[in-house]
Write an enzyme that holds these catalytic residues in place. Structure first.
Site, mmCIF file in Angstrom:
data_model
loop_
_atom_site.group_PDB
_atom_site.id
_atom_site.type_symbol
_atom_site.label_atom_id
_atom_site.label_comp_id
_atom_site.label_asym_id
_atom_site.label_seq_id
_atom_site.Cartn_x
_atom_site.Cartn_y
_atom_site.Cartn_z
ATOM 1 N N SER A 180 0.820 -1.214 0.000
ATOM 2 C CA SER A 180 0.000 0.000 0.000
ATOM 3 C C SER A 180 0.851 1.259 0.000
ATOM 4 C CB SER A 180 -0.899 -0.010 1.240
ATOM 5 O OG SER A 180 -1.548 1.232 1.387
ATOM 6 N N TYR A 219 -1.948 -0.902 10.717
ATOM 7 C CA TYR A 219 -2.234 -1.466 9.385
ATOM 8 C C TYR A 219 -1.078 -1.140 8.431
ATOM 9 C CZ TYR A 219 -3.676 -1.523 4.590
ATOM 10 O OH TYR A 219 -3.683 -1.737 3.231
ATOM 11 N N LYS A 253 2.075 -3.609 6.471
ATOM 12 C CA LYS A 253 2.461 -3.628 5.054
ATOM 13 C C LYS A 253 3.980 -3.441 4.915
ATOM 14 C CE LYS A 253 -1.524 -4.435 3.266
ATOM 15 N NZ LYS A 253 -1.797 -5.740 2.645
HETATM 16 C C1 WQD Z 1 -9.547 9.384 1.053
HETATM 17 C C2 WQD Z 1 -9.791 10.869 1.361
HETATM 18 C C3 WQD Z 1 -10.256 11.326 3.664
HETATM 19 C C4 WQD Z 1 -14.078 9.265 3.881
HETATM 20 C C5 WQD Z 1 -7.147 4.210 2.830
HETATM 21 C C6 WQD Z 1 -6.115 3.362 3.481
HETATM 22 C C7 WQD Z 1 -5.126 2.907 2.441
HETATM 23 C C8 WQD Z 1 -5.838 2.219 1.330
HETATM 24 C C9 WQD Z 1 -6.920 3.127 0.742
HETATM 25 C C10 WQD Z 1 -5.742 -0.131 1.766
HETATM 26 C C11 WQD Z 1 -9.132 11.294 2.661
HETATM 27 C C12 WQD Z 1 -11.456 11.661 2.796
HETATM 28 C C13 WQD Z 1 -12.880 9.761 3.422
HETATM 29 C C14 WQD Z 1 -15.120 10.156 4.256
HETATM 30 C C15 WQD Z 1 -13.710 11.998 3.682
HETATM 31 N N1 WQD Z 1 -6.413 1.015 1.784
HETATM 32 N N2 WQD Z 1 -12.712 11.102 3.318
HETATM 33 N N3 WQD Z 1 -14.895 11.501 4.142
HETATM 34 O O1 WQD Z 1 -7.378 7.116 3.833
HETATM 35 O O2 WQD Z 1 -6.469 7.690 1.516
HETATM 36 O O3 WQD Z 1 -6.529 5.329 2.253
HETATM 37 O O4 WQD Z 1 -7.798 3.497 1.816
HETATM 38 O O5 WQD Z 1 -4.610 -0.312 1.383
HETATM 39 O O6 WQD Z 1 -4.231 2.025 3.089
HETATM 40 O O7 WQD Z 1 -5.432 4.160 4.411
HETATM 41 O O8 WQD Z 1 -8.646 6.481 1.730
HETATM 42 O O9 WQD Z 1 -10.984 6.733 1.056
HETATM 43 O O10 WQD Z 1 -10.439 6.603 3.532
HETATM 44 O O11 WQD Z 1 -9.876 8.658 2.240
HETATM 45 O O12 WQD Z 1 -13.526 13.219 3.588
HETATM 46 O O13 WQD Z 1 -16.230 9.748 4.681
HETATM 47 O O14 WQD Z 1 -11.188 11.066 1.552
HETATM 48 O O15 WQD Z 1 -10.067 12.325 4.653
HETATM 49 O O16 WQD Z 1 -8.672 12.613 2.485
HETATM 50 P P1 WQD Z 1 -7.208 6.760 2.393
HETATM 51 P P2 WQD Z 1 -10.066 7.058 2.162
#
Ligand code: WQD
Length: 336
Positions: A124, A149, A153
Site C-alpha cells: 500500500s 495497518y 504492510k
Molecule cells: C480518502 C480521502 C479522507 C471518507 C485508505 C487506506 C489505504 C488504502 C486506501 C488499503 C481522505 C477523505 C474519506 C469520508 C472523507 N487502503 N474522506 N470523508 O485514507 O487515503 O486510504 O484506503 O490499502 O491504506 O489508508 O482512503 O478513502 O479513507 O480517504 O472526507 O467519509 O477522503 O479524509 O482525504 P485513504 P479514504
C-alpha cells in the site's frame, strides 16, 4: 498456469481473478469470508463462464495451505488476504499483526516447502506516510507508519525481501494507491461492511440516499481547494497490474528477484474534485458537510508510475470520471 489468490473473494481479489482468466491463468481462491461475501463466487463464475475452485479458511492455517498445495498444482500466489481498516488497526493492533504478518510468514514457509516460487504481495501507498515530495516514486523513503495497518504492510515487504534473499523465490510488492470503481458488468464491486471508511463508497451511498450526508474531513489542508489529495485508481486497472506482475515473475529467470512497484494513475485529485465529478455523472448535487480533519490522514499522496510503465508494461487506463461512473452503476445495482 494456476494462481492461488488469497482473499480472492474480496474487492480487489475478485476483479483480479477476472483479469487473470482473461490472460489465460486459472485461479484458485482461499478466503475466510470475514470481509467478503460468498455470493461473489457466483458473480465471478457468471463473468468468467466457468467454475471457480475455492477453499474456505485462513491464510495463516498451515493445514489448509498444505491441502491446497497438495491438491492443486500452484504456479504462483497473489496474496491479498489481510485486515485493512486503518482505524480498527489502531484499536486492535494484535489482530492486524496476526492476520497480516504472521499469516504472511506461514504462507511463505509453505510456499518454500512446496516449491511455489512466485509471489505478488498486496502492499500500500501508506508505506510512504506523509511524503516530502510528490509524486512518490518507489525510492521515496518509507516513513514510520501512521497506523498498525500501514506498519504491517511495511513489515511484510521486508519479510518478503529477506525471504527472497535467502531462498529460491521471486516476489513483487505492489503499492496500491486508492482503489475505486467496479467491473463494468456491475456483477462484482466493492462491498463495504457497515459504515464505509473509504471516500467513494460513502459518496455513492449518499448519492443513492442510503446515507444522509458525506462528512468531508477537513478543508484547511495546503492543497488547491483545502481538501486532501489522493490517487484514485480504477480497480480493474489495479487488477490488470497484478496480471502484469505475475507475467513478469513467471518469465523471470532470476530466481532471487524482488521488486516493488507503485500502482496508481499518476494523478492526484482532491476530495472536492471527487465530489464535483460524482455530481457531474450522477446529475444530482451531493449532500456534504465540512468537518474537522480525520486523525492520520496525509495531506497529499499520488504516484509516479514510470517504473510500472517501463518494467511491467502496465499503466492505468481509466479516468476518475470513468471510475466513478462504474462505482455509481454498481451502487445503483446493489440497491435496486
Ligand atoms: C480518502 C480521502 C479522507 C471518507 C485508505 C487506506 C489505504 C488504502 C486506501 C488499503 C481522505 C477523505 C474519506 C469520508 C472523507 N487502503 N474522506 N470523508 O485514507 O487515503 O486510504 O484506503 O490499502 O491504506 O489508508 O482512503 O478513502 O479513507 O480517504 O472526507 O467519509 O477522503 O479524509 O482525504 P485513504 P479514504
Amino acid at each position: 498456469m494456476n494462481i492461488l489468490v488469497t482473499g480472492g473473494a474480496g474487492f480487489i481479489g475478485s476483479h483480479t481473478i477476472v483479469e487473470l482468466q482473461k490472460a489465460g491463468y486459472q485461479s484458485i481462491i482461499l478466503d475466510n469470508f470475514t470481509n467478503s461475501e460468498k455470493s461473489v463466487l457466483q458473480g465471478l463464475e457468471t463473468i468468467i463462464g466457468s467454475k471457480i475452485v475455492c477453499y474456505e479458511g485462513n491464510c495463516g492455517d498451515a493445514a489448509i495451505l498444505n491441502k491446497i498445495f497438495s491438491e492443486q498444482k500452484i504456479d504462483g500466489v497473489i496474496h491479498f488476504a489481510a485486515s485493512k481498516a486503518v482505524g480498527e488497526s489502531v484499536e486492535n493492533p494484535l489482530k492486524y499483526y496476526h492476520n497480516n504478518v504472521s499469516a504472511t510468514v506461514t504462507l511463505l514457509e509453505l510456499m518454500l516447502v512446496n516449491k511455489v516460487s512466485n509471489l505478488v504481495f498486496s502492499s500500500s501507498c501508506t508505506v510512504y506516510g506523509e511524503p516530502d515530495a510528490l509524486p512518490v516514486t518507489e525510492n521515496t523513503p518509507v516513513k514510520p507508519a501512521n497506523s498498525p495497518y500501514g506498519n504491517t504492510k511495511q513489515i511484510c515487504e521486508e519479510i518478503i525481501r529477506d525471504t527472497v534473499k535467502a531462498n529460491q523465490i521471486k516476489a513483487i510488492s505492489l503499492r496500491y494507491f486508492n482503489p475505486i470503481g467496479a467491473h463494468e458488468s456491475a456483477i462484482i464491486g466493492e462491498l463495504p461492511k457497515g459504515t464505509p471508511a473509504n471516500l467513494v463508497p460513502f459518496v455513492t451511498q449518499v448519492g443513492i440516499g442510503q446515507r444522509a450526508e458525506l462528512q468531508v474531513f477537513g478543508d484547511d489542508y495546503d492543497t488547491v481547494d483545502g481538501t486532501c489529495v489522493r490517487d484514485y485508481i480504477h480497480v480493474v486497472d489495479l487488477a490488470a497490474a497484478h496480471v502484469a506482475a505475475v507475467d513478469l515473475l513467471v518469465k523471470n529467470s532470476d530466481l532471487k528477484y524482488y521488486d516493488t512497484f507503485n500502482i496508481g494513475t499518476g494523478r492526484g485529485n482532491t476530495v472536492l474534485e471527487v465530489i464535483r465529478t460524482f455530481e457531474e455523472i450522477s446529475g444530482n448535487a451531493l449532500n456534504y458537510r465540512i468537518m474537522p480533519r480525520r486523525e492520520g490522514d496525509v495531506t497529499a499522496v499520488y504516484a509516479d508510475v514510470t517504473k510500472a510503465e517501463k518494467e511491467l508494461g502496465w499503466s492505468a487506463k481509466k479516468s476518475l470520471k470513468e471510475s466513478l461512473t462504474d462505482a455509481w452503476r454498481w451502487q445503483k445495482k446493489i440497491c435496486s
